[in-house]
Design an enzyme around this catalytic site. Structure first.
Site, PDB file in Angstrom:
ATOM      1  CG  HIS A 163      51.621  31.660  59.143  1.00  0.00           C
ATOM      2  ND1 HIS A 163      52.604  31.531  58.182  1.00  0.00           N
ATOM      3  CD2 HIS A 163      51.051  32.860  58.936  1.00  0.00           C
ATOM      4  CE1 HIS A 163      52.621  32.618  57.432  1.00  0.00           C
ATOM      5  NE2 HIS A 163      51.683  33.448  57.868  1.00  0.00           N
ATOM      6  CE  LYS A 172      64.459  22.667  59.450  1.00  0.00           C
ATOM      7  NZ  LYS A 172      63.438  23.136  58.524  1.00  0.00           N
ATOM      8  NE  ARG A 173      62.675  29.888  67.484  1.00  0.00           N
ATOM      9  CZ  ARG A 173      62.546  30.930  68.274  1.00  0.00           C
ATOM     10  NH1 ARG A 173      63.029  32.104  67.923  1.00  0.00           N
ATOM     11  NH2 ARG A 173      61.957  30.816  69.442  1.00  0.00           N
ATOM     12  CB  THR A 183      60.597  29.434  53.779  1.00  0.00           C
ATOM     13  OG1 THR A 183      60.960  29.834  55.106  1.00  0.00           O
ATOM     14  CG2 THR A 183      59.141  29.765  53.518  1.00  0.00           C
TER      15      THR A 183
HETATM   16  C1  LIG Z   1      63.977  30.893  56.287  1.00  0.00           C
HETATM   17  C2  LIG Z   1      64.230  31.152  57.700  1.00  0.00           C
HETATM   18  C3  LIG Z   1      63.501  30.492  58.684  1.00  0.00           C
HETATM   19  C4  LIG Z   1      62.446  29.453  58.375  1.00  0.00           C
HETATM   20  O1  LIG Z   1      63.048  28.168  58.387  1.00  0.00           O
HETATM   21  P1  LIG Z   1      62.177  26.835  58.386  1.00  0.00           P
HETATM   22  O2  LIG Z   1      63.180  25.758  58.194  1.00  0.00           O
HETATM   23  O3  LIG Z   1      61.252  26.928  57.238  1.00  0.00           O
HETATM   24  O4  LIG Z   1      61.504  26.760  59.686  1.00  0.00           O
HETATM   25  C5  LIG Z   1      63.777  30.771  60.008  1.00  0.00           C
HETATM   26  N1  LIG Z   1      64.739  31.653  60.348  1.00  0.00           N
HETATM   27  C6  LIG Z   1      65.474  32.291  59.424  1.00  0.00           C
HETATM   28  C7  LIG Z   1      66.533  33.233  59.857  1.00  0.00           C
HETATM   29  C8  LIG Z   1      65.245  32.072  58.067  1.00  0.00           C
HETATM   30  O5  LIG Z   1      65.978  32.729  57.159  1.00  0.00           O
END
Ligand SMILES: *Cc1c(COP(=O)(O)O)cnc(C)c1O
Length: 797
Positions: free
Chosen positions: A345, A531-532, A637
């Site tokens: 990952h 996102k984080r 994602t």
């Molecule tokens: C989809 C999702 C992520 C992933 O987000 P990215 O932008 O791909 O890093 C992280 N946290 C939650 C709660 C999500 O639903």
């Protein structure tokens, strides 16, 4: 299932009486939710039993997805949807004068993960059940999930997530399936009569692993799989003092709030071995009960290693086959490699997990011996052909460390990255030596999402419009969304699409009002980054873009009104990320209170980002910011979730953004910035000079200077820290380099926004193309090419 409203009401009232000895209208909202969940559990219980029985009767191959994180989100709505009884139940609730939305919201949201990794694992479980594949999750039942985030004076404050305080209705404790996990002590290898070695443990610490099973209900398939999470408990009947008990309980007490760098603490190692050992033991035990010959294991079992945290599954299966089943090394190894597969990952070498040999050997002495033997045999097998150098670079043990990614690759028959670019980069750089050794093991599996949760459940306005336009076929096979393209020139459809989005934005505006006390105008462009919080994801670039707009508006330029919506948690120990959080909140304070700009520019940073908050934000997004430095985001994602509800992606050519562009069309997305190749070249040739870029661009200088010149109140130290990273440490993630291109990309978005029909067409193109990112297809590709299982009912027929 054939449920009538009347039958449901009868069942529901009976559940209220049975559980709480009262009538429904006397219960609290939480109790009403619990009684409802209890009824729903009853509706799938038979299918759950039947699925297990069928799997055994037909000797179906089973997939076990090992992951240290799962983020299932709330389950009531999704179980109702997947059982096909959502409308019936909601009609019943209405008749009882109960509001479904209020009841759904009473459910907790188990945060048993940090972000993308855990959410992906849960999406895959939902998808496997929904394509009728026998696939189960194996993980940890953390007593405390990811911290609850609050903002105090703009700073992130972490509160414990005591998610089990109210009983978790969906889980079932399986005491009779508990196993013992052993730590520490000494191992003595005593020769048996047949020449093999018997491992005898002295002074090991025994811990009881108790499984809690939660049903993963497939979408109208009748297939109900299992998510099995393990809890650590003292072994009953043995004397334990308080310190020993605390030591045992600590194993499954907390989720490590860190998704990239591993702090190497022993407790994390204990956690990893705990769920891996419990999971592998229970698989082998069950297999022996149902199959005559353990040599058939890979024919009927696939174990998937999601990131390196479960990589010691390779060692644990070897241990069982060697020590308990008395197999030869060669036989055990053949079966192990054939059973295991691994997903990488991350491209960040610093995030590749390693363990100090001494710690590993002390905690897991027998596994350490097995790792040494694997290391020894690996070196011996390849040194002649490839030389000392390559073998030393890629051996599982070197420089006093166990290298878990390498162990996972060596011990698996298949290794994959999570987007085309990511897999290419793995092959070319991070795992290049292994690509040389085992080219056939490598494959790509681009991540996926579940449109059931993100569109069907979270965006009913859009779902209803699609039903009215295409009929309901897209709900089972989202590739059918392609047919929406036929409506690209239909003004009525485009208007309806814009109207649905506006309604969603109204709902989010209410959430923002309620949480932040901020009024935002739903007709403004909603520009979303969720996102984080991580330097490589470059929330900072987004902030710089909006500070530039702030300055432009102050100078009298006109821009379309935008609301910048953020959601992000930072790891508690990640200083820089927390400084960016403080910066965003300070900028929000500045612009939201400035009457000269706040009709045109607002910032809403919603606290406590998680699956449930994502469900509120995503359907309301006009713009999806996916602006990581190219070559750093493995897949992403949220980019897929946001396109599926019609957001236009503003993106670098990173991760799955590239694949989104390929299917949605370059004209329906705005891309900018360095490519991964360009960024790598600049890094390795040391040609990047951040300060020179800063000096040369007056607009950039102006926003960077805002960090430290007092124009953003309250960020004296954070502003300095961020400026130092950019100018003195040469801007690790090329924020300054990509700034000008980012601004230009934003002006393209502004131009598109000025033409609502064209905007709606671009949104439509994204929705229409999003179907191929359904996790249903992703797990089918894993099923065919990695796990060698075929679903009973392939979807799309
Ligand atoms: C989809 C999702 C992520 C992933 O987000 P990215 O932008 O791909 O890093 C992280 N946290 C939650 C709660 C999500 O639903």
């Amino acid at each position: 299932m054939g449920l009538t409203t009347a039958q449901f009401i009868k069942d529901y009232k009976a559940a209220a009486l049975h559980l709480f000895a009262d009538s429904l209208d006397n219960l609290s909202t939480l109790q009403q939710y619990q009684a409802l969940a209890f009824v729903v559990k009853g509706y799938y219980a038979k299918d759950w039993v039947q699925t297990k029985a069928n799997n055994e009767k037909h000797h179906r191959k089973q997939v076990y997805y090992f992951s240290i994180e799962f983020m299932p989100g709330r389950l009531l709505g999704s179980n109702l949807l997947n059982l096909g009884i959502k409308a019936t139940v909601e009609a019943g609730l209405e008749r009882l004068a109960l509001d479904p939305v209020t009841l759904y919201a009473a459910e907790g949201d188990p945060g048993l993960g940090n972000g993308g990794l855990g959410r992906l694992a849960s999406a895959f479980l939902d998808a496997m059940a929904s394509v009728g594949m026998a696939g189960h999750g194996n993980g940890i039942r953390y007593q405390y999930g990811l911290f609850q985030q609050r903002f105090v004076d703009g700073y992130q404050v972490e509160l414990p997530d005591d998610w089990l305080r109210d009983p978790y209705v969906w889980e079932t404790r399986k005491e009779n399936r508990a196993v013992i996990v052993k730590y520490g002590g000494q191992v003595e290898l005593r020769p048996r009569a047949n020449g093999s070695l018997q491992a005898i443990y002295h002074g090991a610490e025994d811990v009881l692993a108790v499984p809690y099973d939660t049903a993963m209900v497939g979408y109208r398939t009748g297939c109900v799989n299992t998510l099995r999470l393990w809890a650590a408990e003292p072994v009953p009947g043995r004397a334990h003092n308080l310190a020993e008990k605390a030591r045992v309980n600590a194993i499954t007490q907390i989720l490590y709030p860190d998704d990239s760098d591993n702090d190497g603490r022993e407790l994390r190692l204990r956690q990893e071995y705990f769920f891996v050992s419990a999971g592998v033991q229970s698989i082998v035990t069950h297999f022996k009960r149902t199959h005559a010959d353990l040599h058939l294991l890979p024919q009927f079992i696939a174990i998937h290693i999601n990131d390196t945290h479960p990589a010691m599954a390779v060692l644990e299966l070897m241990r069982i086959l060697l020590d308990e089943e008395e197999m030869t090394w060669e036989e055990a190894w053949r079966l192990t490699v054939a059973t295991m597969s691994y997903t990488n990952h991350t491209l960040m070498t610093e995030a590749l997990e390693t363990w100090p040999e001494s710690m590993f050997a002390g905690l897991l002495p027998r596994l350490y011996q097995i790792a040494q033997e694997i290391d020894h045999r690996f070196r011996a097998a390849h040194v002649q052909q490839y030389g000392e150098l390559l073998v030393d670079r890629s051996a599982p043990i070197a420089n006093g460390q166990l290298r878990m990614a390498y162990l996972a690759v060596i011990g698996s028959h298949a290794v994959n990255g999570v987007a085309k670019l990511h897999t290419e980069l793995l092959e070319q750089s991070v795992l290049h030596d292994f690509y040389t050794l085992y080219p056939a093991r490598f494959n790509n599996k681009t991540n996926g999402i579940t449109p059931r949760r993100w569109v069907q459940l979270a965006d009913p306005a859009l779902a209803t419009l699609i039903d009215a336009t295409l009929g309901p076929g897209w709900r089972r096979d989202p590739r059918a969304l392609q047919d929406l393209r036929a409506h690209a020139d239909d003004p009525a459809f485009l208007a309806a699409l814009n109207a649905a989005k506006l309604a969603n934005k109204g709902r989010l505006a209410a959430v923002i009002q309620q949480q932040l006390g901020l009024y935002v105008d739903p007709s403004a462009m909603f520009d979303v980054q969720i996102k984080r919080l991580h330097a490589y994801k470059r929330q900072l670039l987004h902030v710089f873009g909006l500070l530039d707009s702030y300055r432009a508006l102050k100078a009298g330029e006109d821009r379309p009104a935008r609301v910048h919506v953020f959601g992000a948690k930072a790891a508690p120990s990640y200083r820089y990320a927390k400084s960016v959080i403080k910066l965003i909140n300070a900028v929000a304070d500045l612009v939201n209170h400035d009457p000269a700009v706040n009709q045109k520019l607002q910032v809403a940073f919603l606290p406590n980002y998680g699956v449930s908050l994502a469900e509120a934000i995503i359907p309301a997004a006009d713009v999806s910011e996916q602006i990581s430095l190219a070559g750093t985001e493995a897949s992403g994602t949220s980019n897929m979730k946001l396109m599926a509800t019609g957001a236009i992606t503003l993106a670098t050519l990173d991760g799955a953004n590239i694949e989104i562009q390929a299917v949605a069309g370059a004209e329906n997305m705005v891309t900018f910035g360095l490519t991964a190749t360009e960024a790598t070249r600049m890094q390795s040739a040391h040609t990047y000079n951040a300060r020179a870029v800063y000096e040369a661009d007056p607009r950039l200088r102006a926003v960077v200077d805002m960090l430290t010149d007092g124009s953003i109140p309250g960020i004296a130290s954070e502003g300095r820290e961020i400026r130092t990273e950019l100018l003195d440490y040469n801007d690790t993630y090329f924020v300054l380099e990509d700034f000008a291109a980012y601004l230009a990309a934003n002006r393209k978005l502004d131009a598109l926004w000025a033409d609502p029909d064209r905007w709606a067409q671009a949104a439509l193109a994204n929705i229409a193309a999003s179907g191929q990112f359904s996790a249903d297809f992703t797990v089918q590709r894993y099923g065919r090419e990695v796990w060698h299982v075929l679903p009973e009912q392939p979807i799309g027929d």
